[in-house]
Design an enzyme around this catalytic site. Sequence first.
Site, short mmCIF file in Angstrom:
data_model
loop_
_atom_site.label_atom_id
_atom_site.label_comp_id
_atom_site.label_asym_id
_atom_site.label_seq_id
_atom_site.Cartn_x
_atom_site.Cartn_y
_atom_site.Cartn_z
N HIS A 218 -10.55 2.57 1.49
CA HIS A 218 -11.10 3.52 2.48
C HIS A 218 -12.04 2.82 3.47
CE1 HIS A 218 -10.35 7.03 -0.50
NE2 HIS A 218 -9.40 7.03 0.41
N ARG B 34 -5.14 11.55 -8.89
CA ARG B 34 -5.50 10.29 -9.56
C ARG B 34 -6.70 10.51 -10.47
NH1 ARG B 34 -5.94 6.69 -4.23
NH2 ARG B 34 -4.73 8.25 -3.09
N GLU C 152 -10.13 7.42 11.35
CA GLU C 152 -9.67 6.06 11.04
C GLU C 152 -8.90 5.46 12.21
OE1 GLU C 152 -8.22 8.02 7.60
OE2 GLU C 152 -8.96 6.44 6.26
N GLY D 17 -10.99 15.38 4.07
CA GLY D 17 -10.55 16.77 3.89
C GLY D 17 -11.49 17.64 3.08
N ILE D 18 -11.90 17.16 1.91
CA ILE D 18 -12.79 17.96 1.06
C ILE D 18 -14.23 17.87 1.58
CG2 ILE D 18 -13.70 18.21 -1.29
CD1 ILE D 18 -11.02 16.83 -2.24
P1 ADP Z 1 -5.65 12.31 2.72
O1 ADP Z 1 -5.86 11.83 4.15
O2 ADP Z 1 -6.27 11.43 1.68
O3 ADP Z 1 -4.24 12.71 2.41
P2 ADP Z 1 -7.37 14.50 3.48
O4 ADP Z 1 -8.60 13.78 3.88
O5 ADP Z 1 -6.55 15.13 4.56
O6 ADP Z 1 -6.46 13.65 2.54
O7 ADP Z 1 -7.81 15.65 2.44
C1 ADP Z 1 -6.87 16.54 1.93
C2 ADP Z 1 -7.54 17.46 0.93
O8 ADP Z 1 -8.69 18.08 1.53
C3 ADP Z 1 -6.68 18.62 0.50
O9 ADP Z 1 -5.83 18.29 -0.56
C4 ADP Z 1 -7.71 19.65 0.07
O10 ADP Z 1 -8.06 19.42 -1.28
C5 ADP Z 1 -8.89 19.35 0.95
N1 ADP Z 1 -9.08 20.34 2.02
C6 ADP Z 1 -8.52 20.34 3.25
N2 ADP Z 1 -8.93 21.41 3.96
C7 ADP Z 1 -9.76 22.11 3.16
C8 ADP Z 1 -10.52 23.32 3.30
N3 ADP Z 1 -10.50 24.03 4.44
N4 ADP Z 1 -11.28 23.70 2.26
C9 ADP Z 1 -11.32 23.00 1.11
N5 ADP Z 1 -10.64 21.86 0.92
C10 ADP Z 1 -9.87 21.41 1.93
#
Ligand code: ADP
Length: 393
Positions: free
Chosen positions: A181, A241, A380, A328-329
């Site tokens: 990351h 994971r 990124e 995302g989270i």
């Molecule tokens: P990656 O780029 O690693 O695939 P992301 O950074 O896009 O992942 O994160 C995806 C995750 O973020 C989803 O699987 C979900 O758990 C979480 N997520 C995305 N949007 C929301 C939201 N509005 N509320 C809560 N969790 C979210």
Amino acid sequence: MADAAILALNAGSSSVKFTLFAREGDAPRAICRGEIEDVGGAGRLHVKDAAGATLTDVAAADPMRDPDGALSALLDWTDRHLGSSTLACVGHRIVHGGRDFTAPVRIDATVMSALEALCPLAPLHQPHNLAGVRAVERARPGLPQTASFDTAFHAGHAPTVARFALPRRYEAEGVRRYGFHGISYDYLSHRLAALDPALAKGRVIAAHLGNGASLCALANGKSVDTTMGFSALDGLVMGTRCGAVDPGVLLYLQDHDGLDSKGVSDLLYKQSGLLGVSGLSADVRDLLASDKPEAKEALDLFAFRAARETAALTATLAGLDGLIFSAGIGENAAAVRAAICERLSWLGLTLDPTLNAKGGEARISTPDSRVAVWIVPTDEEAIIVRDALALLG
Ligand code: ADP
């Protein structure tokens, strides 16, 4: 390179995410962002402009059986979209740079064979990243391509941080903690320097909490420790994971459950984490919406382990001035941020509940909190295009 465009690519196992940038003077400007989904299946391309309006959302004309089909369709779309402007370069996110690639590089045949040799160190990501490079080369022979590495930002770790307590010969083979990351952490470090320059000079932990999740300890903007190690399995609980598990569990799985290395790999990468503990979903949105006790237990474990690892990295930093939530989270799940911060209140860290609920790029701690807490959306692709421009000159 007047009037030229740069494509930043993140080629994964079943999707290709991308951002197209226009170079204007020395500053790149994102024109559009998109994704090709279901590579290996039907294939679907969707693209949004910089304001978030949909430009294209179409099923592929032919099945996208492989990255060649996907990248060729994407480059054709890019050419049509650019009109009189031309694509000058494709910049790639490459997960593993090993010990040798500690900075971005222009990709050539020698670089490619060195990167191929690193596939065993990141078997679920590196082959797909490199397939993207080869697909672009086949579709547009000679088009300059650059690589930005997820490991590179952590390359300056002290030997004590990078070393496992294994016999030394394994370290010589490259069995050490690399961290991942890094492209995201590079962005967050630079962004924090613009948002809060004094804090960026201090001791900060950045939390990249997406499907993959890790923490990075930043001292004066530089990575000094991180929770992922030799592989992208270590550290925090993730979507599917496991994060850190006692290595004795792996011995048990092989000796008593009869799992071979493929079985162990599937279990640890694809069936564990939030999905494994909840038995429901890897997606935090689903778990927050569920009333099943297992969903709550999975979220509790996620927050507990994130807080525990934050405390461990606080020891590396010898104190903590700031905490950044991202991905995302980290960017979207206010309840998860609150649960992690609650467990860290002993550090003198206090969230402002209203600011936390509001979200967006903002400081979300109270004015008197001893640790400043920020949400900073990651980008990124901004780092990939910065690196590409620096290499192209
Ligand atoms: P990656 O780029 O690693 O695939 P992301 O950074 O896009 O992942 O994160 C995806 C995750 O973020 C989803 O699987 C979900 O758990 C979480 N997520 C995305 N949007 C929301 C939201 N509005 N509320 C809560 N969790 C979210």
